[in-house]
Design an enzyme around this catalytic site. Structure first.
Site: not given
Ligand code: DMJ
Length: 858
Positions: A148, A389, A407, A295
């Site tokens: 993060e 979610e 997203e 992802d």
């Molecule tokens: C974001 O912090 C980024 O896109 C991350 O890759 C995963 N998703 C969150 C938001 O949903």
């Protein structure tokens, strides 16, 4: 070269894609507008004026969100939009791993920097940079998530620096700027580096900003696992940092981590798992999908190729992509499978993070599945307002929370850029409207605790400002509205802007020695960027044709339109078994009319498209979605003596309490550590007792295993989300971790935080509190209520019987369209009345409030 470019220089490739996209977009818009004039139903064009109105609306919303953060929360990391104050870590109840994004570094300010530029708020940008430079410290004694912090803070600082540098070079603004944001980025990079100090090269998931990982003061370094996305989403920021600062160390570490993930892929399936051991590289969770946990690993392989021009990343991406399309993508669905046994799906729900994937498919040039999956997601948002979610493969809510995630907007943006189809502007408009209608609060925008109830949660995550507003604003803007040429940049996973010119900078580290693996079946885009000339050979209805097949996926928005007459056959297989079984599973017994009746087509022809069957339906009054059996935690020791009863959710694994005649009894002991994600410190005190553990940091199943090992006889999990309670939030059942949970034999229940607080307060006051865990209907002192279930038998009109209102009972009609069977609402009203009156007669008590949903992890 026919329609696409074969090149190794990504800049050229990306520019050609962009230019081609734009050119094609205009061509497409023109053709679409001619084609659609008076014809298209869902591809209505949008006038520049209308786009302008929506653009202004987006700016106003951004001002509201950012203004609220600056007014009520700054310099805190995040805004608490319901309390109108900042969220300062340590001053609010611990939310577990969610809080690991908060490093006391004004997260939201930094995450928003380059959004300010995109939205043309250059005065505010200059102010914000000054604040970041003067106020933000990166050396706090705080344990943060490496992933993060990298995507939000390092990415935010780099995006901010790139924008500041650009504006400075233009000579109008930022003349005072001396690369301060880049210096901060370097400092942060060095503070993250200790995480890479493992034998494998995979990073630790957490680092203490001041003390690193292994320092005794760091309060971290004991973790053994990390998620695939966590280890595989460093390369863009770290390579950009290396190339901007001239220090290769960052890019080298990020490359190494990617090399390990690549080496550890399952060689049979070419898939990766979700969680990996950072010391030995063994997979800890072997479920494989494109959503949570994995992802952005895939995203960064593709984008690293675009940003850095290194073919090794594209080759790897292509190998994984083929595997994804073979096993995971079942358009419009994206399913999780077992990486070793990929033909088997491991769960029947999808998470909202996978909504980015159609956008990635656009980058890859694979438009058809992108359109299909995006359309499915759009249908889900139509049904539930936002993407929950998690939602089931039948598009029901699985986990109702919605965190204002971007997203879906991201994919919508990519599809609009690729197709130029104004349909996607309408989708964007619907996102804007729903945010305003259902998430806007006086002090910002609030996450939705449950899309089914619409209750808000006191959080506005920084990605809402970093990502959502960028994608929405860009969707409704022309090049002339933007202060920068977007074609020169690539979005990181947090939508921070990195210049593709970085590829021309000499990589500061030696080339990657991992062997390039070619996919056996090469396609048009295997070694190149896609071109819209190839994708859209002047066919404006391309996207619409694909979408149409998925339009009524969730059943929302379908109006009854008689179809032109056609020969209709019941969709029965030879033995008539499959559809009958299918209907049976929905509680309907179906008997087709005999040949003789069917042959009388005279009347049938008058009711075009309507096919009647003689039907005897037996409907149980089953709720639409899966029922969660409410459980309770009943406090039975003095002074409670059974009078305090807390509603609890069950688990899909562990001991089935519905099969225990007297429930499970024991005294409660709080676990240490409270989240129970590792070895239990107070195992001796816990033995033979019921453990109280906090949700968060790891999966329910992982906690259960630690507590079972420690000798607990049951577990009560307590929600870490402040204020959640069983009155306002539907109960859910906890599910396992994708792997077998047969080894877990403990009874497990879940309390929302308000109910949990009652229990912890009782424990603090009375020290010994005995509780009983059992299904609600068996709680002590409560008369056994028979659950009301209703069996309705009703007969539907036979052919011709309805004429002149002669039908003797309620009727249902099945309408066959495009091989689907729909229940038409004629007679529904009457049926409802009948149900209501029967219900009134038989109901003695309102049935327990049960809600569908399962929750996968904490
Ligand atoms: C974001 O912090 C980024 O896109 C991350 O890759 C995963 N998703 C969150 C938001 O949903």
């Amino acid at each position: 070269m026919q329609g696409y470019m074969r090149t190794t220089g990504n800049k050229q490739c990306w520019e050609s894609l962009s230019a081609s996209t734009t050119g094609m977009m205009w061509k497409t818009l023109l053709v679409v507008s001619l084609f659609c004039w008076g014809k298209c139903q869902d591809s209505q064009n949008m006038t520049p004026e209308e786009k302008g109105v929506i653009r202004d609306q987006i700016v106003e919303m951004f001002d509201h969100a950012y203004g609220s953060y600056m007014k009520y929360a700054y310099p805190a990391d995040e805004l608490m939009p319901l309390s109108c104050r900042g969220r300062v870590r340590g001053q609010e109840p611990n939310r577990g791993d969610i809080d690991d994004s908060l490093g006391k570094f004004s997260l939201t300010l930094i995450d928003t920097l380059d959004t300010l530029v995109v939205l043309n708020k250059l005065d505010e940008f200059e102010e914000a940079v000054k604040k970041a430079v003067s106020d933000v410290r990166l050396d706090n004694d705080v344990v943060v998530s490496v992933f993060e912090t990298n995507i939000r803070v390092l990415g935010g600082l780099l995006g901010g620096h790139v924008m500041a540098d650009l504006l400075r070079q233009r000579g109008e603004r930022m003349q005072w700027y001396r690369d301060e944001l880049l210096h901060m980025a370097k400092e942060l990079g060095h503070r993250l580096l200790p995480a890479f100090n493992t034998t494998s090269g995979l990073p630790y998931p957490k680092v203490n900003l001041r003390y690193g990982v292994l320092n005794p003061l760091s309060r971290t370094g004991t973790e053994s696992d990390t998620c695939t996305a966590c280890a595989g989403t460093m390369i863009l920021e770290f390579a950009a940092l290396s190339r901007l600062s001239g220090n290769s160390v960052f890019e080298e570490h990020a490359r190494k981590a990617l090399d390990v993930l690549w080496e550890r892929r399952q060689r049979g399936s070419d898939l990766v798992g979700t969680v990996i051991n950072i010391h030995n590289g063994e997979w800890v969770r072997r479920d494989s999908g494109v959503g949570a946990g994995i992802d952005s690993y895939y995203e960064y392989l593709m984008k690293a190729y675009i940003l850095l021009g290194d073919n090794v990343f594209l080759d790897r991406f292509n190998v994984h992509y083929s595997a994804i399309m073979k096993y995971i993508s079942q358009p419009p669905l994206l399913l999780n499978v077992h990486m070793h046994n990929p033909t088997v799906s491991v769960r029947s729900w999808m998470d909202s993070l996978l909504a980015f994937f159609p956008g990635l498919q656009v980058l890859r040039g694979d438009l058809k599945p992108a359109i299909e999956t995006h359309e499915m997601l759009y249908q889900v948002t139509k049904q539930h307002k936002f993407l929950p979610e998690a939602f089931t493969t039948e598009f029901r809510v699985h986990w109702g929370q919605h965190l204002l995630r971007p997203e879906f907007a991201e994919s919508t943006y990519y599809l609009y850029k690729a197709t130029g189809d104004p349909y996607y502007l309408r989708v964007g408009q619907s996102i804007v409207e729903k945010l305003n209608a259902y998430a806007r609060v006086p002090c910002g925008f609030a996450a939705v605790q449950d899309v089914r109830t619409g209750t808000h949660e006191d959080r506005m995550d920084s990605f809402f400002l970093a990502e959502m507003f960028k994608y929405l604003y860009l969707m409704f803007s022309e090049k002339s509205h933007l202060p920068i040429d977007m074609d020169g940049y690539i979005f990181t996973t947090e939508a921070h802007l990195l210049p593709i010119s970085l590829s021309t900078t000499q990589p500061p580290c030696p080339g990657n020695d991992t062997e390039t693996v070619r996919i056996s079946q090469e396609d048009l885009f295997t070694h190149s960027c896609p071109s819209t000339d190839t994708l859209f050979p002047n066919n404006p209805s391309f996207a619409k044709t694909i979408r149409d097949g998925y339009k009524y996926l969730t059943g929302v928005g379908r109006a009854f339109h008689p179809l032109p007459i056609r020969e209709i056959e019941l969709p029965l297989h030879d033995n008539g078994m499959e559809p009958v079984e299918f209907f049976k599973s929905m509680g309907i017994s179906l008997t087709p009319l005999n040949e003789a009746n069917m042959g009388d087509t005279g009347r049938l022809k008058e009711h075009k498209g309507v096919y009647r069957v003689k039907l005897v339906a037996e409907l149980s009054q089953a709720p639409e979605e899966e029922v969660v059996v409410p459980h309770v935690v009943q406090l039975i020791s003095p002074p409670f003596l059974g009078r305090t009863v807390l509603t609890a959710g069950p688990a899909k694994f562990g001991m089935d309490l519905t099969k225990q005649e007297h429930g499970v009894k024991g005294s409660i002991v709080k676990t240490s550590p409270y989240t129970a994600c590792g070895p239990i410190d107070n195992a001796a005190g816990l033995k033979g007792h019921i453990a109280l553990a906090l949700r968060g940091d790891c999966m329910f199943a992982a906690k259960a295993r630690w507590l079972q090992k420690a000798g607990a006889i049951g577990v009560i999990f307590i929600d870490h989300r402040e204020g959640s309670n069983s009155e306002e939030t539907p109960l859910f059942q906890m599910v396992g971790d994708g792997d077998s949970t047969e080894d877990i034999t403990l009874p497990l229940v879940f309390l929302f935080s308000r109910e949990g607080a009652v229990l912890t307060a009782a424990l603090e006051k009375h020290h010994n509190v005995d509780v009983l865990l059992l299904p609600k209907e068996r709680q002590l002192g409560r008369d056994k209520m028979e659950r009301v279930s209703m069996n309705l038998k009703f007969r539907l009109a036979e052919e011709g019987e309805m004429e002149g209102g002669a039908a003797s009972g309620p009727t249902l009609e099945f309408v066959l369209e495009n091989d689907e069977v729909l229940l038409k609402d004629e007679g529904e009203e009457e049926l409802r009345e009948k149900q209501q009156s029967e219900q009134q007669q038989s109901c003695t008590e309102e049935s327990d409030r049960t809600q569908p949903s399962q929750i996968p992890d904490s």
